[in-house]
Design a protein around this motif. Sequence first.
Motif, short mmCIF file in Angstrom:
data_model
loop_
_atom_site.label_atom_id
_atom_site.label_comp_id
_atom_site.label_asym_id
_atom_site.label_seq_id
_atom_site.Cartn_x
_atom_site.Cartn_y
_atom_site.Cartn_z
N MET A 422 -92.16 -79.79 28.69
CA MET A 422 -93.39 -79.52 27.96
C MET A 422 -94.59 -79.52 28.91
SD MET A 422 -92.95 -81.80 24.50
CE MET A 422 -92.54 -83.28 25.40
N GLU A 423 -95.54 -78.70 28.55
CA GLU A 423 -96.85 -78.71 29.20
C GLU A 423 -97.86 -78.31 28.14
OE1 GLU A 423 -99.34 -76.91 33.02
OE2 GLU A 423 -97.35 -76.12 32.52
N GLN A 508 -104.49 -72.48 33.93
CA GLN A 508 -103.35 -73.38 33.89
C GLN A 508 -103.15 -74.01 35.26
OE1 GLN A 508 -99.68 -71.49 32.81
NE2 GLN A 508 -98.51 -73.39 32.78
N PRO A 509 -103.22 -75.35 35.38
CA PRO A 509 -103.02 -75.99 36.68
C PRO A 509 -101.54 -75.97 37.08
CG PRO A 509 -103.29 -77.64 34.98
CD PRO A 509 -103.49 -76.31 34.31
N TYR A 514 -101.35 -82.25 38.51
CA TYR A 514 -101.07 -83.40 37.66
C TYR A 514 -100.68 -84.62 38.50
CZ TYR A 514 -100.97 -80.21 33.65
OH TYR A 514 -101.30 -79.28 32.69
N LEU A 515 -99.85 -84.40 39.51
CA LEU A 515 -99.38 -85.53 40.32
C LEU A 515 -100.53 -86.17 41.10
CD1 LEU A 515 -96.05 -84.03 41.69
CD2 LEU A 515 -96.41 -85.45 39.66
N ALA A 516 -101.46 -85.34 41.56
CA ALA A 516 -102.55 -85.87 42.38
C ALA A 516 -103.66 -86.49 41.54
CB ALA A 516 -103.12 -84.75 43.25
N ASN A 517 -103.76 -86.12 40.26
CA ASN A 517 -104.90 -86.55 39.46
C ASN A 517 -104.48 -87.31 38.19
OD1 ASN A 517 -107.41 -85.02 40.73
ND2 ASN A 517 -105.68 -83.57 40.70
#
Length: 826
Positions: A422-423, A508-509, A514-517
Amino acid sequence: MSASRFMLRPLTRALLISSTTRSRMTSTGLGLAMTLAMTPYVQAQEWTLNIPAQPLAQALQTLGQQTSLQIIYSPESIQSLRSSALNGRYQDDDSLSAMLKGTGIRHQRDGNTVTLLAPATGSAMELAPTSINGQRLGATTEGSNSYTTGAVTIGKGEHSLRETPQSITVITRKMLDDQNLNTIEQVMEKTPGITVYDSPMGGKYFYSRGFRMTGQYQYDGVPLDIGSSYVQADAFNSDMAIYDRVEVLRGAAGMMKGAGGTAGGVNFVRKRGQDTPHTQLSLSAGTWDNYRGQVDTGGPLNDAGTIRGRAVVTQQTRQYFYDVGERRDQIYYGALDFDLSDYTTLGLGMAYEDVDATPCWGGLPRYADGSDLKLSRSTCLNTAWNNQRSKRATYFGDLKHEFNDNWALKVAGVYSKNTQDMEYAFPSGTVPVGATSTNTLMIGSIFDYDQVDYGLDAYVDGKFDAFGQEHELIVGANASRSHKDDFYAVALLPDRQDVLNPNHHLPQPDESFYLANATRGGPVDMRIKQYGAYSTARLKLADPLTFVLGSRVSWYKSETDSVSFWRGEGTPISSEAKETGQVTPFAALLFDINDNLTVYTSYADIFTPQGNYKTITGSTLKPLIGQSYELGIKGEWFDGRLNSSFNLFRTVQKDAAQDDPACPDSSCSQNSGKVRAQGFEAEVSGEVIDRLQLLAGYTYTQTKVLEDADASQDGVSYNSYVPRHLLRVWGDYALSGPLERVTVGAGVNAQSSNYRVSPSSGKNITQAGYAVWNGRVGYRIDDTWSVALNGNNLFDKRYYATIGSEGWGNFYGEPRNFVMSVKADF
């Protein structure tokens, strides 16, 4: 019990062992003649029937269930024959004559017993009865054309609703079909006594008697730990196309699998191969491009009928009343049943479900003062690149063996694997009063979620005589394991959303963002194991009085290893809960007032581990415990075709996990709190008058905090989401006379007001009471084809199905919509 009913079991056995040899036929015919002579004559009655054209054996089964007739026939003599359709009012003899028209089969009636006779050969008639269909409904609901059932299996063995000293609602196959209930959420929304609440992160929560139901699911009686996850709340992706019925228990469910919650449980009973060939094709089209097609076929796979199969294929694509959202479902199901001997049957099955969706999660915000924005119901504040892909494979297996007429063994196992990717992104934040635009934060999330569940249940069920009465004993054991392997990350996106003029195409990132922030997230590995032994005795103390005593001894262990991310930095976290030899008792008394009414009282313990919570000293919390009490009366009318119930309930729950105010970072909890839920329920299911099938339930629920870590909360409502008054009604009426091919259905879902206390302002966000009316018109074109039009929310009521806070979590109920369906049975 009448003499004719008492003799059904020995008569059935005698007929089933007969062969085609003339000597044995003579013996069987003599036994049959003696039985017919002893059967009292029953005057012809009128029945309202709606039975489609189909294989004759299946039609006779349905006729036997919908009338008081005992029908005796030879399967070999009618194997290739089809019945004519019955739709309208018929007398007993007229219904049989119409059904047998064109088959050459004749019938002979004596009292309520009907014997089918093969066509005459010369001047002689050959009688070959080898099967009996009784007048009472069975546990299987397919083909019964009823909103009630003759037996439930959620509590092991088969017992009628009247014999079960707890509150159970059965959503039958007819109810599922009449209202197009295709998901577990839709089923629970129509179930009396159940409140459905949207999760902002997907899925829905289910509440019963003021408490949340936490994954108390069974497949064919095998308990699993599906659900109860933040990814799917208490719901999970499972299509109702593969099930015969859904049994919903309200009240303590500890006897189901040990670590039982306060609110209840759900048992999904799957479809099986039938004794006669049958195929159904169905197509439907509805508002918001809602299209569904299904093929359901099954029957014997060899001449002897000892191997039976079932296959279901379903495809559905749909959009929603709000922007962006869409969903595509694929369901494949296959099942085989093998009669290994006259006393042993092996069942195997497999289901595969694939869901590809663009969800709209998070709900809508409100003004900063808590007032309603009154946005269009089509408003979705999500991005168009939201995606949920869920795949579930489930494997079933069971073995049934009858040792003799009184004792039987059942062993069943289920394995389920679910993967979800999911995203999604949705806004979170209030709207300033009077604003014409907003600059609201967007929260983005990614999930890679795998869960494997498997369970095994085995029990022996038998009857024995003692002290001049017949008693029942069930002894068994079950075990389940669940392994969830998850990775998720939640981050604030660089772009903002205008709530009053939403942009669905924000950038869309990629995953690295997501991992960095990540503000929270990381890998989560959770393992739950539980197993136990249980026993239930139904002791007949006197002809009208039954004492039920049961207990389960449980062993439970959960282990969770995770890493908590904060902007790329991870902190390992581990927790463990373990309970050994936990005893969960159950006791009940049932007293038969007369042939129709039984009063009962029951008691059950509550036990839920809470080892995933830590105290300020680092130790694990004690389990949540409590007691559930119930006092009621149940009725069974018209040979079980109508069931009714009324009960008073009270549940007290203690030692629930609550935040510890002494903890500096809100990361620790304490055993605190004592809450009470009490009220009453009334329900009617089945044929209340000729031609009218009804499921209606009213629930009054009052919840109260008796003790709390925060003394200011003492005395307030414990669960404000659950309305005090809840009404669920649906009825289906078959017209007569010139309109005998027409059926009309109508119903209402109504409730009093409910509210949520805002976590930020402390204000009550309220939804006033409302009623949503639904309807259906069906028409049978001929013996094969039928059409129906369903309308939902006919008066287009505007309301919030779920109330959230000022910043998120407010979900509109569906506007008015329609579904047209076409079915063919052959």
